[in-house]
Design a protein around this motif. Structure first.
Motif, PDB file in Angstrom:
ATOM      1  N   ILE A 112       0.853  -1.188   0.000  1.00  0.00           N
ATOM      2  CA  ILE A 112       0.000   0.000   0.000  1.00  0.00           C
ATOM      3  C   ILE A 112       0.889   1.239   0.000  1.00  0.00           C
ATOM      4  N   PRO A 113       0.826   2.083  -1.016  1.00  0.00           N
ATOM      5  CA  PRO A 113       1.688   3.272  -1.051  1.00  0.00           C
ATOM      6  C   PRO A 113       1.258   4.304  -0.007  1.00  0.00           C
ATOM      7  N   ALA A 114       2.238   5.039   0.487  1.00  0.00           N
ATOM      8  CA  ALA A 114       1.940   6.108   1.446  1.00  0.00           C
ATOM      9  C   ALA A 114       1.049   7.150   0.794  1.00  0.00           C
ATOM     10  N   ALA A 115       0.217   7.790   1.588  1.00  0.00           N
ATOM     11  CA  ALA A 115      -0.629   8.876   1.082  1.00  0.00           C
ATOM     12  C   ALA A 115       0.252   9.939   0.424  1.00  0.00           C
ATOM     13  N   PRO A 116      -0.158  10.475  -0.716  1.00  0.00           N
ATOM     14  CA  PRO A 116       0.639  11.517  -1.367  1.00  0.00           C
ATOM     15  C   PRO A 116       0.837  12.712  -0.439  1.00  0.00           C
ATOM     16  N   GLN A 117       1.952  13.402  -0.600  1.00  0.00           N
ATOM     17  CA  GLN A 117       2.211  14.561   0.253  1.00  0.00           C
ATOM     18  C   GLN A 117       1.052  15.544   0.171  1.00  0.00           C
ATOM     19  N   GLY A 118       0.545  15.889   1.343  1.00  0.00           N
ATOM     20  CA  GLY A 118      -0.512  16.894   1.419  1.00  0.00           C
ATOM     21  C   GLY A 118      -1.904  16.367   1.187  1.00  0.00           C
ATOM     22  N   ILE A 119      -2.063  15.055   0.899  1.00  0.00           N
ATOM     23  CA  ILE A 119      -3.395  14.522   0.572  1.00  0.00           C
ATOM     24  C   ILE A 119      -3.666  13.265   1.391  1.00  0.00           C
ATOM     25  N   PRO A 120      -4.338  13.360   2.530  1.00  0.00           N
ATOM     26  CA  PRO A 120      -4.704  12.148   3.271  1.00  0.00           C
ATOM     27  C   PRO A 120      -5.653  11.289   2.437  1.00  0.00           C
ATOM     28  N   VAL A 121      -5.568   9.987   2.606  1.00  0.00           N
ATOM     29  CA  VAL A 121      -6.364   9.050   1.805  1.00  0.00           C
ATOM     30  C   VAL A 121      -7.626   8.671   2.569  1.00  0.00           C
ATOM     31  N   SER A 122      -8.757   8.865   1.930  1.00  0.00           N
ATOM     32  CA  SER A 122     -10.036   8.494   2.548  1.00  0.00           C
ATOM     33  C   SER A 122     -10.583   7.238   1.882  1.00  0.00           C
ATOM     34  N   TRP A 123     -11.471   6.562   2.588  1.00  0.00           N
ATOM     35  CA  TRP A 123     -12.209   5.420   2.049  1.00  0.00           C
ATOM     36  C   TRP A 123     -13.683   5.755   2.168  1.00  0.00           C
ATOM     37  N   GLU A 124     -14.338   5.874   1.019  1.00  0.00           N
ATOM     38  CA  GLU A 124     -15.755   6.262   0.962  1.00  0.00           C
ATOM     39  C   GLU A 124     -15.988   7.556   1.736  1.00  0.00           C
ATOM     40  N   GLY A 125     -15.023   8.498   1.618  1.00  0.00           N
ATOM     41  CA  GLY A 125     -15.189   9.822   2.212  1.00  0.00           C
ATOM     42  C   GLY A 125     -14.750   9.950   3.651  1.00  0.00           C
ATOM     43  N   HIS A 126     -14.270   8.858   4.255  1.00  0.00           N
ATOM     44  CA  HIS A 126     -13.845   8.899   5.657  1.00  0.00           C
ATOM     45  C   HIS A 126     -12.361   8.538   5.768  1.00  0.00           C
ATOM     46  N   TYR A 127     -11.682   9.251   6.665  1.00  0.00           N
ATOM     47  CA  TYR A 127     -10.246   9.038   6.846  1.00  0.00           C
ATOM     48  C   TYR A 127     -10.010   8.068   8.016  1.00  0.00           C
ATOM     49  N   PHE A 128      -9.117   7.104   7.790  1.00  0.00           N
ATOM     50  CA  PHE A 128      -8.820   6.116   8.828  1.00  0.00           C
ATOM     51  C   PHE A 128      -7.336   6.129   9.165  1.00  0.00           C
ATOM     52  N   GLY A 129      -7.030   5.711  10.391  1.00  0.00           N
ATOM     53  CA  GLY A 129      -5.659   5.618  10.859  1.00  0.00           C
ATOM     54  C   GLY A 129      -5.543   4.463  11.831  1.00  0.00           C
ATOM     55  N   ARG A 130      -4.370   4.334  12.461  1.00  0.00           N
ATOM     56  CA  ARG A 130      -4.129   3.231  13.388  1.00  0.00           C
ATOM     57  C   ARG A 130      -3.437   3.746  14.634  1.00  0.00           C
ATOM     58  N   ASP A 131      -3.832   3.173  15.761  1.00  0.00           N
ATOM     59  CA  ASP A 131      -3.147   3.393  17.028  1.00  0.00           C
ATOM     60  C   ASP A 131      -2.531   2.056  17.397  1.00  0.00           C
ATOM     61  N   GLY A 132      -1.216   1.898  17.113  1.00  0.00           N
ATOM     62  CA  GLY A 132      -0.619   0.580  17.218  1.00  0.00           C
ATOM     63  C   GLY A 132      -1.202  -0.293  16.128  1.00  0.00           C
ATOM     64  N   ALA A 133      -1.844  -1.382  16.521  1.00  0.00           N
ATOM     65  CA  ALA A 133      -2.469  -2.272  15.540  1.00  0.00           C
ATOM     66  C   ALA A 133      -3.979  -2.083  15.468  1.00  0.00           C
ATOM     67  N   SER A 134      -4.505  -1.089  16.182  1.00  0.00           N
ATOM     68  CA  SER A 134      -5.950  -0.873  16.226  1.00  0.00           C
ATOM     69  C   SER A 134      -6.392   0.086  15.128  1.00  0.00           C
ATOM     70  N   LEU A 135      -7.468  -0.254  14.455  1.00  0.00           N
ATOM     71  CA  LEU A 135      -8.027   0.550  13.374  1.00  0.00           C
ATOM     72  C   LEU A 135      -9.028   1.545  13.949  1.00  0.00           C
ATOM     73  N   GLY A 136      -8.994   2.786  13.462  1.00  0.00           N
ATOM     74  CA  GLY A 136      -9.945   3.786  13.925  1.00  0.00           C
ATOM     75  C   GLY A 136      -9.882   5.016  13.046  1.00  0.00           C
ATOM     76  N   PRO A 137     -10.711   6.044  13.339  1.00  0.00           N
ATOM     77  CA  PRO A 137     -10.691   7.274  12.551  1.00  0.00           C
ATOM     78  C   PRO A 137      -9.342   7.982  12.674  1.00  0.00           C
TER      79      PRO A 137
END
Length: 547
Positions: A112-137
């Motif tokens: 999975i390529p890193a998000a382009p500089q300056g452009i966070p990647v959304s999925w169906e309009g929502h942005y997701f991230g991780r805290d350790g191995a946990s998935l969340g907004p």
């Protein structure tokens, strides 16, 4: 590194983290969940400065390969790239999907390529991230960090190629001169001698005579707004009735220094008459203090993300609410952080624009604007401003009436309440959730009653209502009284253990103290008597000191 070597390196690594995720996915895997992982891993790779992240199917969390039959048809597997691209920002998709044959079974290694500089990647309009191995907004701060990665220059300081001083509105320049003089009275004589080019440079609206985006935004003629494309310098006022039906509207464009004031005048600031409450409340006030209108309005101009192409809206509801909204995340992260720090932000989205607006007396940089809005509403006994920070927008709602009479009474009767307590009470009147600790804190002070979720603000205050018994229970007695009770008890019975002292005093200490605070107070009382030489301890037993 070959796919096989990459897989072995991941298996030999420390396990799942922000940029590595193992899934068994023996036969199937929810497509929506796969997309959320794609968004999260791509964003986290960008935040960590990595080129890519890895989603691995056919491997358990303990690194044991179990194999997967997920899309074991080659064509179906390759179509996954397009399916993901259709639902992500800028059609972002996998760099590659490696089908690796491991001795323990088939493994899919998805790069999975890193998000382009300056452009966070959304999925169906929502942005997701991780805290350790946990998935969340993805947090607002993380979204802003990604967006700022390619902001090597300030958008608002950009030069508008082809624009000249003739593209600026003479009326706006004249108003700018007056406001700059108000802000800098010591320069009044000099300002009158400056030509427009000198003044605009001094006020930091232009740069060496070149017209900036800030200059067009604040002082530009309406027909000059095309210099800001694709940004839309539009401020829209909308009037809605109690059912939310639109009754009237008007759009305002450049020059916003002038037209923000025109939008302000569209708002019907009617008189509000308080319910008769003796001398507690004033008889009649304006629904909205001018400051609580101008502050969010000018903040929206100063801090919106113009590169998103949205506009500012001011919605006036006939049920006595104003709603201000602008595109862009809330850079400080939370309103609570701003209120408690009560200090300027370390960075701004549009620093050149913000400085120009400071110079033109539209905003300030002392960091107290939001806090002042809260205090202003509190002093009028009205609900506090309500912030909604989601979906890439900042929305502020101001209420111009008493929402809960008990809340208003509380503020009138207890003017020394801390702003933090008032914020919690405001959440109670708006039926917003509170933590168990917050509820306990408010109950100990006698400010709320009931049980969660049916909490309500106490209707009476002991000192006002004459309920002296409750008042004494909350206030307690002075320490001399408690020490005398301890000495009388030990003198009468010859000795006392700590449990005896607790039974003697616990129900006599102020109700505003929690259990730990009461225990600490009793310990301090005993130590005080010991230091005075009145009592002494032998093991766990307290006795009167020997003469």
């Amino acid at each position: 590194m070959s796919p096989e070597q990459r897989l072995q390196a991941l298996l030999d690594g420390d396990g799942e983290n922000e940029i590595v995720e193992f899934k068994e996915a023996r036969r199937a895997f929810d497509f929506g969940k796969l997309g959320r992982y794609f968004s999260a891993l791509s964003n986290e790779a960008s935040l960590k400065g990595n080129d890519s992240a890895w989603l691995v199917f056919g491997v358990r969390d303990d690194h044991k390969v179990v194999g997967t039959h997920f899309r074991d048809n080659h064509r179906a597997l390759q179509s996954l790239k397009k399916e993901v691209a259709d639902k992500t920002t800028n059609r972002h998709t996998f760099t590659d999907i490696h089908d690796v044959e491991h001795p323990a079974g088939r493994v899919l290694l998805m790069e999975i390529p890193a998000a382009p500089q300056g452009i966070p990647v959304s999925w169906e309009g929502h942005y997701f991230g991780r805290d350790g191995a946990s998935l969340g907004p993805l947090s607002l701060d993380e979204i802003e960090r990604i967006r700022n990665q390619n902001r090597v220059c300030d958008w608002s300081a950009g030069i508008c190629e082809g624009a000249t001083l003739d593209d600026l509105d003479p009326e706006a320049i004249s108003l700018a001169r007056r406001e700059f003089t108000t802000k800098n009275p010591r320069l009044a004589n000099q300002i009158n001698e400056w030509d427009d080019r000198t003044f605009l440079n001094k006020a930091k609206i232009t740069i060496q005579g070149q017209v900036t985006r800030t200059a067009i935004l604040l002082l530009g003629k309406q027909e000059a707004s095309h210099f800001l494309n694709p940004a839309t310098p539009i401020l829209t006022w909308i009037l809605k009735d109690r059912d939310g039906i639109e009754k009237d509207y008007e759009h305002f464009s450049c020059p916003l220094l002038v037209n923000a004031n025109q939008a302000y005048r569209k708002i019907r600031n009617l008189k509000y008459r308080y319910i008769a409450e003796g001398s507690l409340f004033p008889e009649e006030v304006d629904q909205y203090d001018p400051f609580v209108i101008r502050e969010p309005l000018n903040n929206a101009i100063a801090h919106q993300d113009y590169q998103l192409g949205g506009k500012i809206t001011v919605i006036e509801f006939e049920d006595n609410r104003l709603c201000f909204s602008n595109p862009g995340s809330f850079i400080p992260g939370t309103v609570e952080k701003v209120i408690h720090s009560d200090a300027p932000e370390s960075r701004y989205r549009n620093p050149f624009l913000a400085e120009a607006m400071v110079n033109l007396n539209m905003i300030d940089t002392i960091g107290s604007g939001i806090r002042k809005m809260f205090v202003t509403q509190k002093n009028r006994f009205f609900p506090l401003p309500e912030y909604q920070l989601d979906e890439g927008r900042v929305q502020v709602t101001i209420t111009g009436r008493v929402l809960d009479l008990d809340y208003a009474r509380k503020l009138a009767e207890l003017p020394a309440l801390s702003l933090n307590d008032i914020i919690l009470l405001d959440r109670v009147q708006k039926r917003k959730p509170l933590s168990a600790e917050q509820i306990r804190h408010l109950k100990q002070q006698g400010l709320i009653e009931g049980r969660r979720p049916n909490l309500h603000i106490s209707a009476t205050v002991a000192r006002k209502s004459g309920d002296k018994a409750d008042y004494i229970r909350n206030r307690g007695f002075d320490d001399k009284h408690y020490r005398q009770l301890i000495c009388e008890y030990i003198g009468q019975f010859g000795q006392a253990k700590r449990a005896d002292i607790d039974r003697l005093l616990l129900d006599k200490l102020p109700d505003v103290l929690d259990e730990q605070q009461k225990a600490n107070k009793i310990r301090n009382l005993l130590q005080s008597l010991k230091y005075q030489g009145l009592i002494e301890v032998e093991g766990k037993t307290w006795r009167m000191s020997k003469p």
